[in-house]
Design an enzyme around this catalytic site. Sequence first.
Site, PDB file in Angstrom:
ATOM      1  N   SER A 169       0.830  -1.196   0.000  1.00  0.00           N
ATOM      2  CA  SER A 169       0.000   0.000   0.000  1.00  0.00           C
ATOM      3  C   SER A 169       0.874   1.259   0.000  1.00  0.00           C
ATOM      4  O   SER A 169       1.650   1.475  -0.920  1.00  0.00           O
ATOM      5  CB  SER A 169      -0.954  -0.042   1.198  1.00  0.00           C
ATOM      6  OG  SER A 169      -1.945   0.959   1.097  1.00  0.00           O
ATOM      7  N   HIS A 226      -7.835  -5.077  -0.583  1.00  0.00           N
ATOM      8  CA  HIS A 226      -6.698  -4.305  -0.118  1.00  0.00           C
ATOM      9  C   HIS A 226      -6.315  -4.714   1.307  1.00  0.00           C
ATOM     10  O   HIS A 226      -7.162  -4.988   2.142  1.00  0.00           O
ATOM     11  CB  HIS A 226      -7.043  -2.809  -0.138  1.00  0.00           C
ATOM     12  CG  HIS A 226      -5.876  -1.913   0.072  1.00  0.00           C
ATOM     13  ND1 HIS A 226      -5.030  -1.557  -0.959  1.00  0.00           N
ATOM     14  CD2 HIS A 226      -5.384  -1.308   1.182  1.00  0.00           C
ATOM     15  CE1 HIS A 226      -4.091  -0.764  -0.496  1.00  0.00           C
ATOM     16  NE2 HIS A 226      -4.266  -0.600   0.810  1.00  0.00           N
ATOM     17  N   ASP A 248      -9.743  -4.256  -5.120  1.00  0.00           N
ATOM     18  CA  ASP A 248      -9.025  -3.148  -4.506  1.00  0.00           C
ATOM     19  C   ASP A 248      -9.183  -1.897  -5.366  1.00  0.00           C
ATOM     20  O   ASP A 248      -8.939  -1.945  -6.575  1.00  0.00           O
ATOM     21  CB  ASP A 248      -7.537  -3.516  -4.387  1.00  0.00           C
ATOM     22  CG  ASP A 248      -6.699  -2.467  -3.692  1.00  0.00           C
ATOM     23  OD1 ASP A 248      -7.245  -1.415  -3.288  1.00  0.00           O
ATOM     24  OD2 ASP A 248      -5.484  -2.683  -3.554  1.00  0.00           O
TER      25      ASP A 248
END
Length: 358
Positions: free
Chosen positions: A203, A327, A297
Amino acid sequence: MTVTAQALAPVQAPAALSVAERLQRAAFTGLGSLPGGLLRRLAPRVVNADGDVLAPEIALLLKATAGAPDFSDGTPEQARAIVANDSRVFADKAPAGVRVEPEIVLPTGLRATMYRPAVPSNALVLFLHGGGFVLSSRQDYDVPVRLIADGAGVNVLSVEYGVAPESPFPGPVDDAVTAWRFAVEHCAQWGVDPARIVLLGDSAGGNLCAVLANIVAGEQVRPCLQVLMYPVVDAVGNYPSRREFAGNAALSAKQIAWLTDLYLPDRLDAVDPRVSPILAEDLSGAPPTLITVAGFDPLRDEALAYARRLEEAGVPVRVFRESGLVHGYVSMTRISPTARAALDRVTGTIRTTLQEFR
């Protein structure tokens, strides 16, 4: 530069779980161990526009937690507490044999933790955690990092970079560069071959790894591989996955906006390649790259676009499309066998790549 040892453990031991938390952990952990047929009957069937089917244990998890507090409704401190508690309650089982060394304090005050695998290695993963540049910590990622050290058979340096709003852009970028240079300078002391350093982040951490790789592209010591797990790489683009999954419970458009406002007080910075590495003019100096994306995601499509840009620049790229995941799945390995298998693919690739750099 000096390394200062602080105490016997680099991260505090997590607080003992309450009875309610133990029951919560057991309930969610049990989801992934249900027989496949029963799990599919219990879980809502969720299909995205590309035809990907959400892993049933993830579908059940999202359904069961639909009413949970939204971290973006509170302060950064409250949000961090929510994320830290979830990380503690749902932490996977730590693999035996991984050794954690005393905390490292850099001259700048930056802190990091070295994880050593059971079998000695002269390779290093520089790990930068996720959390939208606002949330999470080394403690929250303790078990995922142990899994990486164990699965890839490699030393892992987990870095506690500054987060917003206390340290907005470019603070985390500067910290990542500082950590890289410190690691390179201490390779001999740590028994690490500087030609066998891997960047790995998920991320926001994936963003920092991509930016860092581009910054050091022309230097003598460069990473031999960068692993970008569901990274955010474009703060200005408009992608179908951002729209399709705007209401996704794992990461919503509302949460992305909240995090971005804290990280980028000046929204004009969004076009800076140190924020949006996909906007860098030249990516040809980037190392071989592994990008993982999750089928559900909002960041999926920009990561795929970044993979295409790297390929166009002549960079060797592999993409793992984890079609049934959401995610943040690196923190879901206790609950989801699908997530654990995805992480195992990443660590296996790191292990194989490093064997080529012996």
